[in-house]
Structure formats: structure tokens, C-alpha cells
Design an enzyme around this catalytic site. Structure first.
Site, mmCIF file in Angstrom:
data_model
loop_
_atom_site.group_PDB
_atom_site.id
_atom_site.type_symbol
_atom_site.label_atom_id
_atom_site.label_comp_id
_atom_site.label_asym_id
_atom_site.label_seq_id
_atom_site.Cartn_x
_atom_site.Cartn_y
_atom_site.Cartn_z
ATOM 1 N N HIS A 158 75.856 6.140 -8.566
ATOM 2 C CA HIS A 158 75.038 6.022 -10.252
ATOM 3 C C HIS A 158 75.121 7.675 -9.917
ATOM 4 O O HIS A 158 75.460 8.802 -8.814
ATOM 5 C CB HIS A 158 74.133 5.368 -8.800
ATOM 6 N N TYR B 182 69.098 8.035 2.582
ATOM 7 C CA TYR B 182 69.134 8.961 1.306
ATOM 8 C C TYR B 182 67.816 9.490 1.853
ATOM 9 O O TYR B 182 66.589 9.450 1.942
ATOM 10 C CB TYR B 182 68.911 8.690 0.188
ATOM 11 N N LYS C 164 70.441 15.088 -2.534
ATOM 12 C CA LYS C 164 69.965 13.938 -1.745
ATOM 13 C C LYS C 164 71.604 14.109 -0.355
ATOM 14 O O LYS C 164 72.344 15.107 -0.396
ATOM 15 C CB LYS C 164 70.789 12.587 -2.061
#
Length: 178
Positions: free
Chosen positions: A62, A131, A71
Site C-alpha cells: 500500500h 502505525y 509513518k
């Protein structure tokens, strides 16, 4: 906690120093001063998320279009093989991938800068992945590339299980690059 550079520019591994005793352990999972010293704006992260998955589950690959998304990723329970693909046009490592074992023993946290694809596969019975993300989620900017794209050649440890409809319908690396 210390920051370690990786072979990809901007990608960093934050390695904590857990304090272990007969009760278990205590560890700092984020330190704004260490992040700042490594060149990150620690106050830029606006969202924390968590996923729980079982053995063999594969999530990804992704990414985000537009301004992208940075992230911090860590495995709070269990173990995962975490994989990133450099999708930054003009980068000397464009199209290459790198893998990291993230687990609840080493407690390392991977900083994934904007312009990377990200995915992972669960190595243990269960894994909780946390995350810390620097932008609010906008589904209109979601990108997906097939986990088994032959141009990327990622060697996942197990045959994948539980692929989402999004991951099954993901496009190719060649289509993303166009």
C-alpha cells in the site's frame, strides 16, 4: 533509543533499549528528541492506528498518491516481515525493496518516508502492528500494488492467507510507474 540509517535514503530504523526484569519489560516506543535528532518533525504525526492479524496474513503493498504519507511502524505483539518498496521517481533505489523483521522482542520501529509502498506478513500466531502516520487518511489517494508482482520479486516467507479484496485487485508495479 537510537536511530539507524538503512540502505534507502530517508528510511530509518529506531531501536529502543528495553529494560527487562522478572516482571517483563518496559520500553519507550517513541521519543520526540531522538526523532528530531534524526531529522524528523516529531509533531507531524497526526494519527495512530493498529491492526491485528493471524499467521500468514499478508497486508499490502500500500501507498498514497498526492503528498504521500510517512509513518512509523512497529510490531507490539508477535512478529512480522515488514517490506518497503521505493516508489520515489528519480531515487537511486527506485523499484528496489528492503525487508525488516519487526517483533515484540527487538521492539524496533521502522520510519517509512513518503514515496514508499509498504506491506507485511505475519510470522507468528498473532501480530499487532501499530502505525503512527503524518497525514489523515484520504481513501481517494490509496495506491496498491500486487504483493506478488514479478517485477518486484519479493520473497514472502509463507503462501499468503486472508488477502483483502483491495489487495487481490491491486495493479502491477509497471502500471503504477506509468
Amino acid at each position: 533509543m537510537r536511530a539507524e540509517k538503512t540502505e534507502f535514503e530517508g528510511l530509518m530504523l529506531f531501536v529502543p533499549t528495553p529494560h527487562r526484569d522478572d516482571r517483563g519489560f518496559f520500553s519507550r516506543t517513541f521519543d520526540a528528541a531522538v526523532a528530531e535528532e534524526a531529522g524528523l518533525d516529531p509533531w507531524a504525526f497526526v494519527q495512530d492506528s493498529q491492526s491485528r492479524s493471524s499467521h500468514g496474513i499478508l497486508r499490502g503493498l500500500h501507498g498514497r498518491s498526492g503528498k504521500g504519507e510517512a509513518k512509523l511502524v512497529r510490531c507490539a505483539r508477535g512478529a512480522i516481515l515488514d517490506v518497503v518498496v521505493d516508489a520515489r521517481p528519480g531515487s537511486p533505489t527506485f523499484g528496489r525493496h528492503q525487508s525488516f523483521r519487526l517483533d515484540d522482542h527487538n521492539l524496533a520501529c521502522l520510519y517509512v518516508p513518503r514515496g514508499f509502498l509498504h506491506g507485511f506478513q505475519v510470522l507468528t500466531e498473532l501480530a499487532d502492528v501499530c502505525y503512527r502516520i503524518d497525514r489523515e487518511h484520504d481513501p481517494a489517494e490509496d495506491l496498491s500494488v500486487r504483493f506478488d508482482d514479478p517485477d518486484l520479486g519479493i520473497a514472502w516467507p509463507f503462501p499468503p492467507r486472508g488477502l483483502s479484496a483491495r489487495d487481490l485487485a491491486a495493479g502491477s508495479w509497471a502500471d503504477l510507474r506509468l
